[in-house]
Motif scaffolding. Structure first.
Motif, PDB file in Angstrom:
ATOM      1  N   ALA A 402     -19.242  -4.025  10.254  1.00 43.66           N
ATOM      2  CA  ALA A 402     -19.144  -2.566  10.374  1.00 43.66           C
ATOM      3  C   ALA A 402     -19.924  -1.878   9.260  1.00 43.66           C
ATOM      4  O   ALA A 402     -20.414  -0.757   9.449  1.00 43.66           O
ATOM      5  CB  ALA A 402     -17.678  -2.143  10.328  1.00 43.66           C
ATOM      6  N   ASP A 404     -22.751  -2.789   8.407  1.00 37.81           N
ATOM      7  CA  ASP A 404     -24.113  -2.726   8.970  1.00 37.81           C
ATOM      8  C   ASP A 404     -24.159  -1.905  10.250  1.00 37.81           C
ATOM      9  O   ASP A 404     -25.151  -1.958  10.980  1.00 37.81           O
ATOM     10  CB  ASP A 404     -24.614  -4.153   9.261  1.00 37.81           C
ATOM     11  N   GLU A 405     -23.057  -1.178  10.533  1.00 37.78           N
ATOM     12  CA  GLU A 405     -22.947  -0.349  11.740  1.00 37.78           C
ATOM     13  C   GLU A 405     -23.085  -1.180  13.003  1.00 37.78           C
ATOM     14  O   GLU A 405     -23.718  -0.784  13.987  1.00 37.78           O
ATOM     15  CB  GLU A 405     -23.980   0.784  11.712  1.00 37.78           C
ATOM     16  N   LYS A 407     -20.676  -3.496  15.768  1.00 41.68           N
ATOM     17  CA  LYS A 407     -19.317  -3.777  16.212  1.00 41.68           C
ATOM     18  C   LYS A 407     -19.208  -5.233  16.643  1.00 41.68           C
ATOM     19  O   LYS A 407     -20.028  -5.721  17.435  1.00 41.68           O
ATOM     20  CB  LYS A 407     -18.948  -2.851  17.371  1.00 41.68           C
ATOM     21  N   ARG A 474     -28.226  -0.670  20.756  1.00 47.53           N
ATOM     22  CA  ARG A 474     -27.728   0.702  20.635  1.00 47.53           C
ATOM     23  C   ARG A 474     -28.334   1.563  21.755  1.00 47.53           C
ATOM     24  O   ARG A 474     -29.534   1.487  22.035  1.00 47.53           O
ATOM     25  CB  ARG A 474     -28.120   1.294  19.283  1.00 47.53           C
ATOM     26  N   GLU A 482     -24.506   9.575  16.104  1.00 47.24           N
ATOM     27  CA  GLU A 482     -24.527   9.240  14.690  1.00 47.24           C
ATOM     28  C   GLU A 482     -25.106  10.383  13.861  1.00 47.24           C
ATOM     29  O   GLU A 482     -24.734  10.585  12.738  1.00 47.24           O
ATOM     30  CB  GLU A 482     -25.336   7.951  14.462  1.00 47.24           C
TER      31      GLU A 482
END
Length: 482
Positions: A402, A404-405, A407, A474, A482
């Motif tokens: 998380a 490192d963004e 999931k 993403r 974001e």
């Protein structure tokens, strides 16, 4: 004239300039909290008497100073009767080089009877957490082991009440119930106590029995167990005397069988622990593991210290099985010899006789009245350990990614596959981290390379080396959010 006016103002208030300086120094460095320790004999001020201060950090008792001077002039001068405060500041060696030789962890706190009485009054028996509250806190971190959590919660609750009650006038004295915790490796014995240490506001020390040896031999003295408790209490003896000690790997000090040599790390250690478990005044080295080291010794009473011993006791199942198989006889009601071979929780049927046959002496077992066991972990418990506790392994890795963004998710089949692999290793919950470290290595290495990765899903195929993880990139809406 200005200087004289300053001095007159100080005199009128009845305070000398030197006293003001000493007060300022005392406020900056509150050294009064700890006793002065003799640099030569390492005795604290309470035992050696008033100290001679060579530097702010180096003190020598009058006895050691007398002996030193006797060696120089054959004992013609009695230095106990001399006023060293009026002597000129003469030094034959550079004392500043010696100041760093006295570690602060070897300083002993001064005893203050008034503060002790106040602390005892402030200890409210109604503020003691009830057993069900202690167990509820343990449930957040430890999966299963219901009996063990219940026993240890009641023991800690009663220990608090013993401290609060003290010695009443009715003559009834509550005795402590030391415990022996038996369970297979990886079942959570040490983790249970470490979790308890975080939850409770009481000094708790975790010691290892494998390094203990009989006094006079290479290794840690038995009193080093209490040295760790004293360090956990910040060298406060009164606080340490109300603490809890967990001695791990207690099965490693069992009597050695078929040996002609002196058993300095087995039966002798058990005999040395008897006085600690029962309750006695013990000389404890402060900040060291051996009395032979030139460190201060402090007297501790173990009467109110709760001892919890834990061990895996390998091959204890064979002793239990042998005892149970003695009931087998020839006839229709005879038990099969392999009846208990597949019983993973056979250790529940342990008795004091089995522990004596293992190598524990009767006097030692008699001082551990509460004996309970931990169950071996099943596959279902392994899955719960992976995801349910507050500090679960999967939650740790999810937090890492998380940052490192990204999931991180696990399918139910993946969790079952991890648990099955851990069961094959037969090392308990410790196997879970080893397995996860193995398959997470490549993921933790590759993820930071691509900023477009938004989600990683671990599947059973990836665990079983039949495929790779599912990687989701993403989306545009996610980037706008974001």
């Amino acid at each position: 004239m200005d200087n004289e006016k300053d001095f007159r103002e100080i005199d009128e208030n009845g305070v000398e300039l030197s006293d003001v300086k000493e007060t300022e120094i005392h406020e900056e460095h509150p050294v009064d909290e700890y006793e002065d320790v003799c640099f030569i004999c390492h005795r604290p001020e309470s035992k050696a008497g008033k100290m001679i201060h060579l530097t702010p950090e180096i003190h020598i008792c009058a006895e050691c100073m007398q002996r030193t001077m006797d060696m120089m002039n054959n004992g013609n001068v009695d230095y106990n009767k001399m006023d060293f405060s009026r002597m000129p500041n003469i030094s034959m060696i550079n004392l500043s080089d010696l100041q760093n030789m006295i570690p602060k962890r070897q300083k002993v706190k001064k005893k203050n009877p008034e503060k002790e009485a106040e602390a005892q009054k402030m200890f409210d028996i109604h503020a003691i957490p009830a057993p069900h509250k202690i167990k509820a806190s343990l449930d957040e971190y430890v999966v299963g082991q219901e009996k063990a959590k219940k026993v240890i919660s009641v023991a800690v609750y009663n220990h608090y009440k013993r401290v609060a009650a003290g010695s009443d006038a009715d003559g009834i004295e509550i005795e402590k119930s030391n415990m022996l915790m038996i369970g297979p490796t990886g079942s959570g014995k040490t983790y249970l106590v470490k979790t308890l240490a975080r939850l409770l506001d009481v000094p708790l020390a975790i010691a290892d029995a494998t390094s203990l040896t009989e006094a006079g031999y290479i290794g840690d003295d038995i009193e080093s167990v209490l040295s760790k408790l004293l360090a956990a209490a910040d060298n406060d003896v009164e606080k340490a005397e109300r603490g809890i000690v967990f001695i791990d790997e207690i099965d490693k000090i069992a009597k050695k069988k078929n040996t002609n040599q002196r058993d300095v790390s087995g039966e002798s250690v058990q005999q040395g622990l008897l006085k600690l478990l029962e309750g006695a005044d013990v000389e404890v080295p402060v900040g060291a593991n051996s009395k032979n080291a030139m460190v201060p010794l402090e007297t501790m009473n173990t009467k109110n210290i709760l001892f919890i011993c834990g061990g895996a006791f390998p091959d204890l199942e064979e002793i239990i099985k042998e005892r149970l198989n003695k009931q087998s006889s020839i006839g229709f009601r005879a038990d099969l010899k392999d009846k208990y071979d597949n019983d993973k929780n056979l250790i529940r049927q342990v008795t004091v006789e089995d522990l004596r046959n293992f190598g524990m002496i009767p006097e030692f077992l008699g001082r551990l009245p509460v004996i309970y066991t931990l169950d071996a972990l099943s596959e279902e418990m392994m899955v719960k350990i992976l995801k349910e506790p507050k500090n679960a392994i999967l939650k740790q890795y999810q937090k890492l990614l998380a940052l490192d963004e990204v999931k991180l998710e696990f399918t139910d089949d993946a969790l079952t596959a991890i648990a099955r692999k851990a069961m094959e290793k037969d090392t308990g919950a410790r196997a879970l981290r080893a397995i996860i470290e193995d398959f997470m290595l490549d993921i933790m290495y590759e993820i930071p390379k691509d900023d477009n990765i938004g989600r990683v899903t671990i599947t059973a195929d990836y665990i079983n080396h039949k495929g790779g993880p599912l990687i989701t990139m993403r989306g545009v809406p996610a980037l706008e959010g974001e």
